[in-house]
Write a protein that holds these residues in place. Structure first.
Motif, PDB file in Angstrom:
ATOM      1  N   LEU A   1       9.671 -66.288  11.503  1.00 44.25           N
ATOM      2  CA  LEU A   1      10.089 -67.510  10.817  1.00 44.25           C
ATOM      3  C   LEU A   1       9.889 -67.306   9.321  1.00 44.25           C
ATOM      4  O   LEU A   1       8.754 -67.155   8.863  1.00 44.25           O
ATOM      5  CB  LEU A   1       9.283 -68.717  11.306  1.00 44.25           C
ATOM      6  N   LEU A   2      10.980 -67.276   8.579  1.00 47.26           N
ATOM      7  CA  LEU A   2      10.923 -66.990   7.140  1.00 47.26           C
ATOM      8  C   LEU A   2      11.405 -68.223   6.380  1.00 47.26           C
ATOM      9  O   LEU A   2      12.597 -68.377   6.108  1.00 47.26           O
ATOM     10  CB  LEU A   2      11.802 -65.770   6.828  1.00 47.26           C
ATOM     11  N   TYR A   3      10.472 -69.131   6.082  1.00 46.95           N
ATOM     12  CA  TYR A   3      10.832 -70.400   5.451  1.00 46.95           C
ATOM     13  C   TYR A   3       9.856 -70.723   4.323  1.00 46.95           C
ATOM     14  O   TYR A   3       8.678 -70.356   4.393  1.00 46.95           O
ATOM     15  CB  TYR A   3      10.750 -71.555   6.467  1.00 46.95           C
ATOM     16  N   PRO A   4      10.335 -71.444   3.315  1.00 46.39           N
ATOM     17  CA  PRO A   4       9.381 -71.999   2.337  1.00 46.39           C
ATOM     18  C   PRO A   4       8.562 -73.092   3.022  1.00 46.39           C
ATOM     19  O   PRO A   4       8.962 -73.603   4.078  1.00 46.39           O
ATOM     20  CB  PRO A   4      10.292 -72.571   1.241  1.00 46.39           C
ATOM     21  N   PRO A   5       7.422 -73.477   2.439  1.00 45.52           N
ATOM     22  CA  PRO A   5       6.593 -74.511   3.071  1.00 45.52           C
ATOM     23  C   PRO A   5       7.390 -75.807   3.228  1.00 45.52           C
ATOM     24  O   PRO A   5       7.962 -76.313   2.267  1.00 45.52           O
ATOM     25  CB  PRO A   5       5.438 -74.703   2.085  1.00 45.52           C
ATOM     26  N   GLY A   6       7.467 -76.314   4.460  1.00 41.62           N
ATOM     27  CA  GLY A   6       8.230 -77.546   4.673  1.00 41.62           C
ATOM     28  C   GLY A   6       8.366 -77.882   6.138  1.00 41.62           C
ATOM     29  O   GLY A   6       7.789 -77.232   7.015  1.00 41.62           O
ATOM     30  N   ILE A   7       9.163 -78.896   6.415  1.00 40.42           N
ATOM     31  CA  ILE A   7       9.330 -79.372   7.790  1.00 40.42           C
ATOM     32  C   ILE A   7      10.240 -78.441   8.579  1.00 40.42           C
ATOM     33  O   ILE A   7      10.120 -78.310   9.792  1.00 40.42           O
ATOM     34  CB  ILE A   7       9.875 -80.819   7.766  1.00 40.42           C
TER      35      ILE A   7
END
Length: 1618
Positions: free
Chosen positions: A1093-1099
């Protein structure tokens, strides 16, 4: 120059007759000044040398044989020299400042080291930092960050020639080594390289002198931060190149570098460290006896034992020596004022004082009549005209300051005698030039303590004083408010005829106060009585045989010391004529005093050694001067042993001008005892007194020994004559009670007579110890009852009662029980070839005369050696045009229970780094050989930057103060702690532990309770929560989506505090379903496949996580790469993708484009990415059936993190562990659906991930998510959010807390105006995997106390890789406790509790309360047996939420079993399976009551076992050393330490000006030595933000080490401590 033919060597020139050498010197001088053409010069020169050509050729051929064996010259030496380089050739020497004997001794000592060739590392310096002059253009630039990039390889060929030359010409830099290595093995894997061979070492040496641009950045993984942000990225995970925990030994490690630590052997830094180690491996002396004893509880600091072979005094006890009786002459006046009255009335037209103008010509002569009348006017004005009749400003006995420049003796003399006639007490001081004059504050303290409110000065001087904008004289720092009175005649009132001054016979009332600067820099006032003033004049008159009408030439300062006594007092007593030659005249016309002697047929001249030098240098300007009239040439600094060569050289040069050998009269003086001794004028033809040739080694032990062994360490001393008439002298031991010395012992000279000072004004205690000394015999009984005065001079009484002075108490350096004199060390330093390096102080104002000149200058003289074409005098030494003096300061600083010698010199602006380094290394060798003492620190500062005394010399105490406070700003520095520090504690030898069978008795270990603790039992806690019936988190989300579909679980805020996204239970569930559907359709994944999972901090990250759970996949959260720094951050992403064997990557469209971009292709292979799915636009499709794991032990997710030691580790978290973790946190923090928490953490690993993604779904509370990145754009965001939503529980990282503390520290009032109130906060929890940072927590609490934050609210968590949450403070239970432990015991793996404020104490805080269901036990990491309460050991944990094991490509069963499933070796009947946290700590039972009702067991974390440094057999925690270093200087922003090949390396970030970089080197070395008993091997100064920090705010020291060794830090300065 080629047509000159054979060039004679210095040795050949030295063999020529003296008259020929003198003619050659004169010829060279004429050429340099343009008085002769080059052709004429060569013609005359060859004519002079032709009779001696065979001799020259013979001498040169011998010298050539020696030269053939010396290294080949560097290209700089072989190239044709320019005119500039000819004039500053390496052989040029400023002979005014050297003694032939001492110079030969130094050169001989240095020659001993020629054979020992070893390559030593030069400091690495960023070239932009210390550019001084265009001369740098011809200096090979140094590099601070070199790598073998394309440019460096292109440059390699061009450098090869220079490389060969430099390798051949490597100068032996130092010969000293450590007394046994100061550091032993390191716990961090620090394998030595062995010797660097072949071209790799060569390249490293080339790079050391070459600037390499375009350096690749160190690899790191950074969150998406703005590159323009000035703040340190707080979230950087930096694994090394491919180091993964659990990797099999036989696995392919091609991605790693060539050495065990991933550092190429051709690294320039590692080569330099290898050179440094090679110098420390060859001890020069046998190991010293151990001075420290290590008992079972603490290290006892010992004192070095005396050397049994040291010389001891063998003579009998000396008896006081008496001078001749003070003769009684009937016409001597009863007071000095009476003498003035007599001559002013009867001999009014006789000249008294002549002043000179700037050209050296007489400008004004003050007659005795004028002196008397003007003094009367001033006395009358002072007493009657300054105030009213009823309230006079001055009364008899008051004190006034006399402020007159050194070129105005006439005004000063009138003012001084005016004060005497008015019975006010004059205090002569120097003219203050600026508000920040060195020592000016101490002068102000003296004025204040004397109660001075009035300052007398001249009109011209008053106009020159610094003024404010209003035209008022500035208030000088530390000075009392003064009223300035101008004493020019036109401002004085003529007294009435009936007014006469009151002149009483001289008594013990004060006459004047002479200021004196002590060794520490404090200024004291020596009070001289009228009787002492008169008696001193009488004694001087008798000793010098003064008679009426004699002319005296005075070159000294007329305001104090001998210049005042002879030139102002004795001349009035004897109606003599003084011609005063000020320093400003000497600067432009150094022969002026000799011309005045000639013109006035002077009988007496008062000079210092430097005046002899200057006259010698300028004597050719006027050959017709005659010194035949001189019967006394009083050398007032004759107490300086180096003055003997000055006197000899001056005599040899001016004997042909009529100077008589017996006329040279050295004398010794001090402010307290006044004239101590003076050589009487001799009888023509009588033999001159003999000299003492003393052993410097004997002198260092305070013993007189005639030097018979090593001529290199001899000191030739001349006498200073006999005791003054009417006086008595004794020699007492310089320290302790005033015990009389033996006849062959050096001590402090004490004098008893009526001619000395009376007191230190206002200092009764010091006065008693100085002015009222009663000598005692060896038995302790007093010798008589006559008080003596300590003179501050060191010496002895020789044969015939001649007095010899060998030093001054103020210049005494006590090192390891031996005495060394600062001026002797300066002399040795100057005897080294310093012409290229040391600045000689060219001034446009006052002359640069070193402070030590007043006591024992290091100016030595001798017959001038002959300049030659090889050895010309530099242009700025061409006689008398500009006069200069070497500027070197030597002092000692107290470091680690002993004094350490520091040498500071001013560096020439055009000196190259190589010249400076070579000079420094040779100085160290010379001082070591001559004085047998090591120099702790040698610093070079830019020219003209050292603080000056009023006469332009170096202000030693101020220099020392600047050095200690880190404000000296050196441009080169060399620390040699390994050489000097020989009193380190004995390295610890670990004792074998006691066997397990003998210590276990029930629940006790060695008589103490076993160190174990536990949280509440999960099984006994009653819960009425429906969540309990669900075993899996995915089921709980589905249940919440049905039961409370609209309940908002997550709110995401942006930098403005606006909600950008929310997620209710139903929204999150539906989003997860769609992601699960895409994983099946696009990814074609099976249950159990890993998904990154490669995401910026968030929902979006949370939704993707639950989507994976719905699809049966195993999520792996990874921090996305930094768009501006892909080269550094993308490899870590790639590594985690590869190690986790991810089948798919879920990400956003933006990041997907980034992963496939051209920039990414430069960093990694983008073609081999697994399937990448973007989740921005998902089809509205749901899975037909959600996945349910068959057992709770199935894998839920993988948690990858980079540890502080640089290790990338992935741990497996099962569904049951996730459930247990969430339940434990819920119970500890009392989290329910109605609660709201704020989270400002990175959500990628550990407890931060659990709080961000898991806990809200399990407990149902609402989480307000604040990405830490947003704080960099709005520092108020986190606190404002807490205030806005009235949040009771908030979680953050240390990075966030530090950001707020530093960024909002001065904005508390702004917070108040914004209405921010933090009183709602019940718990503010810092999520960490380290020892609690108490200082930061306390700073945060105190800072925001004013906006309502309760100090009880701030606490910390503790977790590790094996168990992400072991401790968490929670809402119930006692507050966190703190203890103070002894640091020294901690290094021995022991815990000893101490009181607050105890030395070497460390404050530790409890890391929160142990979570429910968690048990911990403290275990000896080696024996694996439990330890007792309050004993240090490894923390082991047992809990249902412990990770299942490591996840790696290769199975490592041994490591897995050892870390996750290990048992105690004894004492555990239940055979519990424990997980090893890898952290050291201890458990202590407190008096507090836990929630269970039992006594509370507190867990204290000390530090990570992997991080500890094993040095000298002791265990050090980096944070302790870093804490010490961080507080030594205001410009240290951050600090990190690590070890490499047994050397301690300290990296400091400099947040101030780059000129402060070198100030940090000695401060860092000092504090680590003082507080941790360690010698720092390398100090690296870098820019802010260079030290890598991971997402939890922890330093990644191993990555920093690898970057340093790979030359990737681009340091400002690297110092290799010798």
């Amino acid at each position: 120059m080629a047509e000159r033919g054979l060039e004679p060597s210095p040795a050949a020139v030295a063999a020529l007759p003296p008259e020929v050498r003198a003619q050659l010197a004169e010829l060279e001088l004429e050429l340099s000044e343009g008085d002769i053409t080059q052709k004429g010069y060569e013609k005359k020169r060859s004519k002079l040398l032709s009779p001696y050509s065979p001799q020259i050729q013979e001498t040169d051929s011998t010298g050539q044989k020696d030269r053939n064996q010396t290294p080949a010259p560097t290209p700089a030496q072989t190239s044709a020299p320019s005119k500039y380089h000819r004039s500053r050739s390496g052989g040029a020497r400023d002979e005014r400042y050297r003694s032939d004997i001492h110079t030969e001794a130094v050169q001989a000592a240095l020659a001993k080291h020629k054979e020992q060739k070893m390559a030593l590392p030069m400091p690495t310096k960023r070239r932009s930092t210390f550019v001084q002059s265009p001369a740098d253009a011809c200096t090979p630039p140094d590099t601070s960050s070199a790598s073998e990039d394309e440019g460096s390889l292109r440059r390699q060929a061009a450098l090869s020639a220079a490389l060969q030359q430099s390798l051949q010409n490597a100068e032996s830099w130092i010969n000293r080594s450590v007394q046994g290595s100061s550091t032993s093995s390191s716990a961090s894997s620090t394998l030595s390289h062995g010797e660097v061979k072949g071209t790799s070492g060569s390249l490293a040496d080339v790079f050391a002198n070459t600037r390499i641009e375009n350096v690749s950045a160190p690899p790191d993984v950074t969150a998406t931060t703005s590159s323009s942000s000035s703040l340190r990225p707080a979230n950087i995970d930096l694994p090394p190149s491919g180091i993964v925990k659990g990797m099999h030994k036989g696995s392919n490690r091609s991605s790693l570098m060539d050495t065990a630590d991933g550092v190429p052997v051709s690294s320039r830094v590692s080569t330099k460290i290898q050179q440094l180690l090679s110098t420390l491996k060859r001890p020069k002396r046998p190991p010293l006896k151990e001075f420290f004893v290590d008992d079972s509880e603490e290290i006892v600091e010992g004192i070095p034992r005396p050397d049994p072979n040291q010389p001891k005094p063998e003579g009998r006890q000396m008896m006081p020596v008496k001078g001749e009786p003070l003769g009684v002459i009937c016409n001597w006046p009863p007071a000095l004022e009476s003498a003035l009255q007599r001559w002013g009335s009867t001999q009014a037209k006789c000249p008294c004082l002549t002043g000179l103008d700037m050209s050296g010509k007489p400008v004004y002569t003050l007659t005795y009549g004028k002196l008397w009348s003007r003094s009367l006017k001033l006395a009358y004005t002072l007493l009657n005209k300054l105030g009213t009749k009823n309230e006079p400003v001055l009364k008899p006995g008051d004190r006034v300051a006399l402020v007159y420049p050194n070129n105005d003796p006439v005004m000063f003399m009138v003012a001084f005698y005016g004060c005497l006639l008015a019975e006010v007490i004059p205090v002569p001081i120097e003219v203050p030039l600026t508000r920040k004059d060195a020592g000016g504050q101490q002068i102000g303290f003296l004025l204040g303590s004397c109660g001075i409110a009035l300052a007398l000065t001249s009109e011209i001087c008053l106009k020159g004083l610094p003024k404010t904008q209003n035209g008022e004289i500035v208030q000088f720092k530390g000075w009392p408010r003064l009223k300035w009175v101008v004493t020019d005649s036109k401002y004085l009132s003529k007294p009435p005829k009936d007014w006469q001054p009151h002149i009483s016979p001289a008594g013990t009332e004060p006459a004047y106060i002479e200021y004196k600067t002590s060794k520490e820099g404090s200024v004291m006032g020596v009070t001289v009585s009228r009787l002492a003033m008169l008696s001193h004049c009488q004694a001087l008159s008798q000793a010098c045989n003064y008679s009426e009408g004699e002319a005296v030439v005075n070159v000294l300062d007329f305001k104090k010391d001998a210049g005042l006594w002879h030139g102002m007092f004795a001349n009035v007593m004897n109606k003599m004529h003084t011609i005063s030659v000020p320093y400003s005249v000497m600067k432009t016309c150094p022969l002026s005093w000799v011309q005045r002697v000639h013109a006035h047929k002077a009988k007496v001249a008062l000079v210092k050694c430097r005046d002899l030098h200057w006259a010698m240098m300028a004597h050719r300007d006027q050959r017709d001067v005659s010194l035949n009239s001189l019967r006394m040439l009083i050398v007032t600094d004759g107490a300086n042993p180096w003055s003997v060569s000055s006197c000899d050289a001056f005599l040899s040069l001016f004997q042909s001008h009529g100077l008589k050998p017996e006329a040279i009269c050295p004398c010794a003086t001090s402010a307290e005892a006044m004239t101590v001794a003076i050589r009487r004028p001799g009888v023509p033809g009588a033999p001159l007194p003999g000299r003492a040739i003393l052993s410097m080694n004997g002198l260092s032990y305070g013993v007189i020994r005639v030097n018979t062994e090593d001529k290199n360490s001899a000191l030739t001393v001349q006498d200073v004559g006999h005791v003054m008439p009417g006086g008595m002298m004794c020699i007492v031991k310089p320290d302790g009670p005033p015990q009389l010395c033996k006849t062959d012992e050096i001590g402090e000279i004490c004098v008893s007579s009526r001619t000395g000072g009376m007191t230190y004004f206002g200092l009764a205690g010091v006065t008693k110890n100085t002015f009222e000394v009663i000598p005692v015999a060896s038995s302790g009984s007093p010798v008589g009852d006559v008080p003596f005065i300590r003179s501050g001079l060191l010496g002895f009484v020789g044969p015939g009662s001649l007095v010899f002075v060998v030093g001054k108490m103020d210049g005494l350096l006590m090192v390891s029980g031996r005495r060394h004199n600062a001026d002797d060390i300066v002399a040795t330093g100057l005897a080294v070839e310093s012409i290229k390096t040391v600045y000689r102080g060219r001034h446009t104002g006052l002359l640069a005369v070193p402070q030590t000149c007043q006591a024992r200058p290091y100016l030595r003289t001798f017959p001038l050696s002959v300049p030659s074409a090889r050895n010309p005098l530099p242009p700025d030494l061409r006689v008398a045009r500009v006069l200069t003096s070497f500027r070197i300061a030597v002092f000692s600083v107290s470091v680690f229970y002993d004094e350490r010698i520091v040498v500071v010199a001013e560096q020439r602006p055009d000196a190259s780094e190589e010249d400076s380094f070579q000079w420094m290394s040779r100085v160290l060798q010379a001082i070591d050989s001559i004085h047998q003492v090591g120099v702790y620190c040698l610093a070079l500062v830019p020219a003209n930057t050292l603080p000056k005394t009023p006469l332009g010399g170096i202000h030693i105490s101020q220099t020392k103060q600047l050095f200690l406070e880190g404000s000296l700003h050196p441009c080169n520095i060399l620390m040699c702690p390994h050489t000097c520090v020989t009193n380190l504690p004995k390295p610890r030898q670990k004792q074998p532990g006691v066997g397990p069978a003998s210590v276990m008795v029930g629940n006790l270990v060695a008589g103490k309770r076993i160190a174990q603790a536990a949280g509440r039992d999960l099984g006994q806690i009653e819960e009425n929560d429906l969540v309990r019936k669900h075993q899996f988190l995915a089921e709980i989300l589905q249940w919440r989506a049905q039961a409370t579909p609209d309940h908002v679980l997550f709110m995401l805020l942006n930098a403005k505090g606006t909600t950008v996204c929310t997620a209710s239970c139903l929204q999150l569930h539906k989003r997860a379903e769609r992601i699960a559907s895409v994983l099946g359709d696009k990814g074609h994944l099976n249950a159990g496949d890993n998904v990154v999972l490669l995401y910026p901090p968030g929902i979006e990250l949370i939704a993707a996580f639950y989507g994976c759970l719905y699809a049966g996949c195993v999520p792996v959260t990874v921090r996305p790469p930094h768009a501006q720094n892909l080269t550094a951050t993308l490899p870590t992403v790639r590594m985690i993708v590869d190690v986790s064997k991810a089948a798919c990557i879920l990400t956003t469209q933006t990041l997907m484009r980034l992963l496939k971009s051209r920039e990414a292709a430069a960093a990694v292979d983008v073609k081999t990415w697994p399937t990448i799915i973007d989740t921005d636009d998902l089809p509205r499709k749901r899975l037909p059936q959600l996945y349910k794991p068959p057992t709770p032990e199935m894998l839920a997710y993988l948690d990858f993190s980079v540890s502080t030691t640089g290790m990338l580790t992935g741990v497996k978290m099962s569904h049951s562990a996730v459930n247990a973790l969430c339940r434990a946190i819920k119970l500890q923090c009392e989290l329910y659906s109605s609660r709201q928490i704020a989270i400002c953490l990175d959500p990628y690993c550990g407890l931060g991930f659990a709080l961000w993604c898991l806990c809200s779904v399990y407990s149902g509370h609402q989480s307000v998510l604040i990405p830490p990145l947003e704080l960099e754009n709005n520092l108020f965001l986190w606190l404002a959010t807490v205030n806005q939503y009235k949040i009771r529980d908030t979680f953050c990282s240390y990075s966030v807390m530090e950001l707020c503390t530093k960024g909002l520290g001065n904005q508390v009032e702004v917070l108040k105006t914004r209405g921010i109130n933090l009183s709602c906060i019940r718990t503010c929890v810092v999520v960490a995997e380290e020892r609690p940072r108490i200082t930061l927590q306390q700073s945060f609490s105190k800072l925001f106390k004013d906006v309502g934050l309760s100090p009880r609210a701030v606490s910390t968590t503790f977790g590790s890789r094996v168990n992400v949450a072991i401790c968490l403070q929670g809402t119930s239970g006692p507050d966190p406790t703190t203890v103070y432990v002894d640091l020294k015991s901690l290094r021995h793996d022991r815990v000893r509790l101490v009181e607050r404020g105890a030395p070497q104490s460390l404050l530790l805080s409890e890391s929160g309360k142990i979570l429910p269901g968690v048990k911990v036990v403290i275990v000896n990491p080696e024996t694996k047996g439990p330890v007792g309460d309050s004993h240090l050991g490894e923390i082991w944990v047992n809990s249902p939420h412990t990770a299942s094991g490591y996840y790696t490509i290769y199975d490592s069963e041994t490591l897995q079993a050892d870390h996750f499933n290990t048992r105690l070796s004894f004492g555990d009947a239940a055979q519990t399976l424990w997980a090893r946290t890898g952290y050291l700590g201890f458990v202590r039972r407190t008096e507090l009551t836990a929630a269970t009702g039992e006594r509370h067991d507190a867990l204290y974390v000390v530090g990570a076992l992997d991080e500890t440094l094993e040095l000298r057999g002791l265990r050090y925690h980096p944070i302790d050393i870093e804490t010490s270093v961080s507080r030594v200087h205001r410009s240290i922003a951050e600090c990190a330490v690590f070890t490499w090949t047994n050397l301690l390396v300290v990296v400091v970030e400099l947040c101030g000006s780059e000129q402060e970089a070198l100030d940090l080197v000695p401060l860092v070395t000092n504090v680590v030595l003082e507080e941790h008993y360690l010698i720092v091997g390398v100090v690296v100064v870098v820019d802010p933000g260079v030290i890598p920090i991971n997402s939890r705010g922890e330093k990644q020291r191993m990555h920093l080490r690898d970057s340093f060794l790979a030359d990737q830090l681009d340091p400002i300065y690297v110092a290799y401590n010798m």
